[in-house]
Design an enzyme around this catalytic site. Structure first.
Site, short mmCIF file in Angstrom:
data_model
loop_
_atom_site.label_atom_id
_atom_site.label_comp_id
_atom_site.label_asym_id
_atom_site.label_seq_id
_atom_site.Cartn_x
_atom_site.Cartn_y
_atom_site.Cartn_z
N SER A 1 0.80 -1.22 0.00
CA SER A 1 0.00 0.00 0.00
C SER A 1 0.83 1.28 0.00
CB SER A 1 -0.95 0.00 1.19
OG SER A 1 -0.24 -0.15 2.40
N HIS B 1 -5.41 -2.97 -3.01
CA HIS B 1 -5.00 -2.05 -4.08
C HIS B 1 -4.96 -2.71 -5.45
CE1 HIS B 1 -4.13 0.95 -1.03
NE2 HIS B 1 -3.66 -0.06 -0.33
N LYS C 1 -11.77 1.55 -1.92
CA LYS C 1 -10.69 2.13 -2.73
C LYS C 1 -11.16 2.14 -4.19
CE LYS C 1 -7.51 1.43 0.93
NZ LYS C 1 -6.84 0.46 1.76
C1 LIG Z 1 -6.88 0.28 3.24
C2 LIG Z 1 -6.33 -1.07 3.51
C3 LIG Z 1 -6.94 -1.95 4.42
C4 LIG Z 1 -8.08 -1.51 5.30
O1 LIG Z 1 -9.27 -1.42 4.58
P1 LIG Z 1 -10.39 -0.42 5.11
O2 LIG Z 1 -11.61 -0.83 4.37
O3 LIG Z 1 -9.92 0.95 4.80
O4 LIG Z 1 -10.52 -0.66 6.60
C5 LIG Z 1 -6.45 -3.22 4.54
N1 LIG Z 1 -5.36 -3.62 3.84
C6 LIG Z 1 -4.72 -2.80 2.98
C7 LIG Z 1 -3.54 -3.30 2.23
C8 LIG Z 1 -5.18 -1.50 2.80
O5 LIG Z 1 -4.54 -0.68 1.99
#
Ligand SMILES: *Cc1c(COP(=O)(O)O)cnc(C)c1O
Length: 394
Positions: A184, A212, A242
């Site tokens: 990330s 991602h 995302k």
């Molecule tokens: C953003 C993210 C999460 C958490 O997800 P949310 O829905 O924002 O709680 C978990 N793992 C990775 C790799 C992330 O980038």
């Protein structure tokens, strides 16, 4: 007179003062517009290069309409947890759609990705077990590993030889490898095929966090589809806030794994179901992800423009072919200074600092919603500002 409570507050103030002195203090900018390529933040309009809305779906009319129709049909609240009375037909339909989309027999939706990671790892491993994790995994995976009480082994980033030694040495009953498919804060990817081979050799679960990759890679179906990988021992997790532009997360796996989570995963069981309107919005988002391939093509064009434009000006980004394009900085102070200078020129780029990452950087993220001129302007301004920032701090 000093009371006990003064000391309690003084201890907090001392910790925050330390953060401020180290340029690590954080505040929350207030955004007064919907998410998009241009946002108004603290009253100023900026090009947004720090969102994870990679496909530009966070305010997509079809998905907004699905949420509105969902609110009309279901109301707002889900009323209870999934196991009591909060599991509605919208959740059920959304889960079937997500499972089919990523090519797994079953899926489970959760209110956030953080919760999904806690749910899977704490349900599948415990005191007698071991979990193996890349050093650069997301914080939510690390927290999940700690909470599971399993032996927690971290291997150096993408170091499969080190992981193999750890797997060979463990006396644990059950083994689980947990990894980000796309890291990330670095934007690079995990060697999933080799990780699957190791998982098979050592009879371990392979848990993949594709926060991602989902929506972006593999025609939107994610990192496994991108690589043509499939195995019953792979448990796939992706978030829906995302690229999918909504909120929440899902886990996709064999029927028995999903059944096990429904029965054993405390972070799933003891929390109120997300509103059904969210499930309807996610279902609409999956359709848009499948149908609007042009968004992925446009994102790839922007990635190439940014990388090639900066490289031509002598500025090397970290190795990444994804929407996450980090620019390494020599210090947190320099990262903050460049972020502030870019902001003066109308770009919003986050400075990411320890303890979130080991080394300070600007995390530039691109979206299909950007237009070519925005990306080009960012390239020109980074190239113009970076030398001054480095000079003034050296
Ligand atoms: C953003 C993210 C999460 C958490 O997800 P949310 O829905 O924002 O709680 C978990 N793992 C990775 C790799 C992330 O980038």
């Amino acid at each position: 007179m000093t009371t006990a409570s003064d000391e309690l507050f003084a201890a907090l103030e001392a910790d925050l003062a330390e953060r401020r002195a180290a340029h690590l203090y954080r505040r929350r900018p207030v955004v007064s517009t919907p998410q998009g390529p241009t946002v108004t933040v603290d009253g100023v309009t900026l090009s947004n290069f720090c969102s994870n809305d990679y496909l530009g779906l966070a305010a997509h009319p079809r998905i907004v309409a699905a949420a509105q129709a969902g609110a009309e049909r279901w109301g707002v609240g889900s009323g209870a947890s999934h196991l009591v009375c909060g599991h509605q037909a919208a959740h059920e339909a959304c889960e079937r759609k997500l499972a089919a989309f990523v090519g797994k027999p079953a899926a489970l939706t959760l209110a956030t990705g953080y919760l999904a990671n806690l749910a899977v790892i704490t349900a599948l491993v415990g005191r007698e077990d071991a979990v193996f994790a890349d050093k650069l995994n997301h914080a939510s995976l690390n927290d999940a590993c700690l909470l599971s009480r399993a032996t927690f082994k971290r291997y150096a980033h993408n170091d499969l030889a080190m992981l193999e030694r750890q797997l060979a040495d463990t006396p644990a009953r059950r083994k689980l490898i947990a990894v980000d498919a796309v890291f990330s804060m670095d934007g690079d990817t995990a060697p999933l095929a080799a990780l699957l081979a190791l998982a098979e050799r050592h009879d371990a679960w392979l848990f993949i966090d594709d926060a991602h990759g989902f929506g972006v890679l593999g025609d939107g179906r994610g990192s496994l589809a991108e690589l043509g990988l499939a195995s019953p021992r792979i448990i796939y997790m992706a978030t829906l806030g995302k690229a999918a532009g909504v909120a929440g997360a899902f886990v996709a796996a064999e029927e028995i794994v999903i059944d096990y989570l429904i029965n054993m995963a405390r972070p799933y069981i003891y929390t109120t179901a997300a509103p059904a309107l969210i499930a309807d919005a996610v279902s609409a988002s999956v359709d848009v992800i499948a149908q609007e391939a042009w968004r992925r093509e446009r994102l790839q064009t922007h990635i190439a423009t940014l990388r090639e434009g900066l490289a031509a000006g002598g500025c090397m980004l970290m190795p990444s072919s994804t929407a996450i394009q980090p620019l390494q900085m020599p210090s947190s102070e320099a990262a903050l200074a460049l972020s502030a200078a870019l902001r003066e020129r109308g770009h919003w780029v986050a400075a990411i600092r320890p303890p979130t990452v080991p080394t300070p950087r600007l995390r530039l993220t691109l979206s299909a919603a950007h237009d070519a001129a925005q990306v080009q302007q960012l390239v020109e301004d980074v190239l113009a500002l970076l030398p001054n920032v480095l000079r003034s701090l050296s």
